[in-house]
Scaffold this motif. Structure first.
Motif, short mmCIF file in Angstrom:
data_model
loop_
_atom_site.label_atom_id
_atom_site.label_comp_id
_atom_site.label_asym_id
_atom_site.label_seq_id
_atom_site.Cartn_x
_atom_site.Cartn_y
_atom_site.Cartn_z
N GLY A 29 0.82 -1.20 0.00
CA GLY A 29 0.00 0.00 0.00
C GLY A 29 0.86 1.26 0.00
O GLY A 29 1.83 1.34 0.74
N VAL A 63 0.40 5.55 0.14
CA VAL A 63 -0.49 6.71 0.29
C VAL A 63 0.33 7.98 0.17
O VAL A 63 1.26 8.20 0.96
CB VAL A 63 -1.23 6.69 1.64
CG1 VAL A 63 -2.19 7.88 1.72
CG2 VAL A 63 -1.99 5.38 1.83
N SER A 65 -2.75 5.28 -3.47
CA SER A 65 -3.92 6.10 -3.13
C SER A 65 -3.45 7.52 -2.86
O SER A 65 -2.32 7.76 -2.43
CB SER A 65 -4.61 5.54 -1.88
OG SER A 65 -5.04 4.21 -2.09
N SER A 96 -4.41 11.14 -0.85
CA SER A 96 -5.22 11.67 0.26
C SER A 96 -5.62 13.13 0.09
O SER A 96 -6.45 13.63 0.86
CB SER A 96 -4.45 11.52 1.57
OG SER A 96 -3.32 12.38 1.59
N GLU A 144 -7.08 10.23 4.48
CA GLU A 144 -5.97 9.31 4.68
C GLU A 144 -6.39 8.16 5.58
O GLU A 144 -6.06 7.00 5.32
CB GLU A 144 -4.77 10.04 5.27
CG GLU A 144 -3.56 9.14 5.49
CD GLU A 144 -2.46 9.84 6.28
OE1 GLU A 144 -1.49 10.29 5.65
OE2 GLU A 144 -2.59 9.94 7.52
N LEU A 165 -8.40 5.70 3.63
CA LEU A 165 -7.56 4.95 2.70
C LEU A 165 -6.75 3.89 3.43
O LEU A 165 -6.64 2.75 2.95
CB LEU A 165 -6.62 5.91 1.96
CG LEU A 165 -7.28 6.93 1.03
CD1 LEU A 165 -6.25 7.93 0.52
CD2 LEU A 165 -7.97 6.23 -0.13
N VAL A 166 -6.17 4.24 4.57
CA VAL A 166 -5.35 3.29 5.32
C VAL A 166 -6.21 2.12 5.80
O VAL A 166 -5.79 0.96 5.73
CB VAL A 166 -4.67 4.00 6.51
CG1 VAL A 166 -4.06 2.98 7.47
CG2 VAL A 166 -3.60 4.96 6.01
N ILE A 222 -6.75 -0.15 2.83
CA ILE A 222 -5.53 -0.87 2.44
C ILE A 222 -5.23 -1.99 3.42
O ILE A 222 -4.92 -3.12 3.03
CB ILE A 222 -4.35 0.11 2.34
CG1 ILE A 222 -4.53 1.05 1.15
CG2 ILE A 222 -3.03 -0.65 2.20
CD1 ILE A 222 -3.55 2.20 1.12
N ILE A 274 3.59 5.47 3.62
CA ILE A 274 2.70 6.60 3.81
C ILE A 274 3.53 7.87 3.96
O ILE A 274 4.68 7.80 4.40
CB ILE A 274 1.78 6.35 5.02
CG1 ILE A 274 0.62 7.33 5.07
CG2 ILE A 274 2.58 6.35 6.32
CD1 ILE A 274 -0.48 6.91 6.03
N HIS A 323 -0.82 12.10 11.13
CA HIS A 323 -1.95 11.20 10.90
C HIS A 323 -2.99 11.45 11.99
O HIS A 323 -2.67 11.98 13.05
CB HIS A 323 -1.52 9.73 10.97
CG HIS A 323 -0.22 9.42 10.30
ND1 HIS A 323 -0.02 9.58 8.95
CD2 HIS A 323 0.97 8.97 10.80
CE1 HIS A 323 1.23 9.23 8.64
NE2 HIS A 323 1.85 8.87 9.75
N THR A 356 -5.67 6.62 12.61
CA THR A 356 -4.74 6.11 11.59
C THR A 356 -3.47 5.59 12.24
O THR A 356 -2.99 4.50 11.91
CB THR A 356 -4.38 7.22 10.59
OG1 THR A 356 -5.57 7.65 9.92
CG2 THR A 356 -3.39 6.72 9.55
#
Length: 341
Positions: A76, A78, A108, A110, A117, A120-121, A124, A134, A139, A143
């Motif tokens: 993943g 971001v 991805s 953000s 974010e 998305l996390v 993933i 990332i 965050h 997250t």
């Protein structure tokens, strides 16, 4: 390949690994190894299997594999933006690091939105990726908790000024700002202005500002005027804010939050008949190609963005298990003297 055409399943059926194996006249385990890029397989066998894969339109079922083994080949990634070359260069480094491996990056964006974010996390991590790369240390609490408790390798890219969850790869932005300040003081500049963009969405720019301010304070100097745009950085915002800065007070140099803003400042000077650097010196950050192609190449600091992406991948490929010791990898920065400061 006639065999593949002869054994095409009914169009309503989903093409399976077994269909590929039967079409290529090999075992299912052989097809699996080839699709995962694992183990030694004869070139002729690989070619035969891939011909069947293409003829049948086969797509591996990664969800089924992850449910069976709780392990995937997904990585993943971001990033906050793709609007300029900064993060695409990081992605190029990631892509270079993943070549000749069995891992596949899922990217991805953000849009500098920490709530986005977080979403998305969460998505993933539901795929049980091998690792997640990332951007930065900022965050939401949720997250950070998800990343910390996930157990997968986590690389926080672009900066190293805080303690990482697992691995941090990037540069010290505070040191970069400090280095810029020292360089410009040595060049003889004393009346400093600052042109920037919203710090809440880009704390790395704030760290560079803090480093610059520290260097100036050590020399008994300070920033005399600030022109900061409400939104994100852009050439247009840099152009507008430079005009605003010059209306506030007389400065001999403007330091910009990044090269986008600095290029806008240069365009303002061209339109207003302001000589660069004689009337106003300009200094940026990032080392973008557009800055190098100006009539007078932009003076700036360049971050090693490709190296950040490459080193991020190498960090998690060396050890798939998260170690007890946190790791920081400094990719550094370099000063480009240019001709605008």
């Amino acid at each position: 390949m006639t065999k593949a055409k002869q054994r095409l399943p009914d169009k309503k059926s989903k093409i399976t690994l077994r269909d590929v194996a039967q079409s290529a006249d090999v075992s299912e385990s052989t097809v699996s190894r080839i699709m995962r890029n694992e183990g030694l397989v004869a070139d002729a066998t690989r070619a035969k299997v891939m011909e069947a894969v293409r003829a049948l339109g086969y797509v591996p079922n990664r969800i089924a594999g992850s449910l069976a083994s709780l392990d995937t080949n997904l990585l993943g990634v971001v990033v906050p933006s793709l609007s300029n070359i900064v993060f695409p260069e990081v992605l190029q480094g990631i892509n270079a690091g993943l070549k000749r491996t069995r891992f596949q990056a899922v990217i991805s964006v953000s849009d500098y939105d920490m709530e986005r974010e977080e979403t998305l996390v969460r998505g993933i991590l539901s795929w049980q990726p091998a690792a997640i790369l990332i951007t930065g240390f900022d965050h939401t609490l949720a997250t950070r908790r998800m990343l910390d408790q996930s157990g997968v390798r986590v690389v926080e890219m672009m900066e190293i000024d805080s303690a990482p969850i697992d691995v941090a790869v990037g540069m010290s932005h505070r040191k970069a700002g400090y280095a810029a300040g020292r360089y410009l003081i040595e060049r003889g500049y004393r009346r400093f202005g600052y042109v920037g963009h919203d710090w809440t969405a880009d704390r790395r720019a704030r760290h560079r500002y803090d480093g610059l301010s520290e260097a100036l304070a050590e020399a008994g100097l300070s920033i005399l005027a600030h022109a900061i745009a409400d939104g994100s950085s852009s050439v247009g915002a840099g152009k507008q804010q430079t005009a605003q800065l010059r209306s506030m007070t007389d400065v001999d140099i403007a330091v910009y939050s990044n090269d986008d803003m600095a290029v806008g400042g240069y365009f303002h000077c061209l339109e207003a008949g302001v000589r660069v650097p004689e009337d106003l010196a300009i200094f940026g950050f990032n080392g973008l190609e557009i800055g190098r192609e100006l009539p007078k190449p932009l003076s700036t600091l360049r971050s090693n963005r490709f190296m950040i992406g490459l080193k991020s991948v190498e960090a998690i490929l060396e050890d798939r298990e998260r170690p007890q010791t946190k790791t920081t990898i400094d990719t550094g920065f370099e000063l480009f003297a240019g001709a605008t400061a």
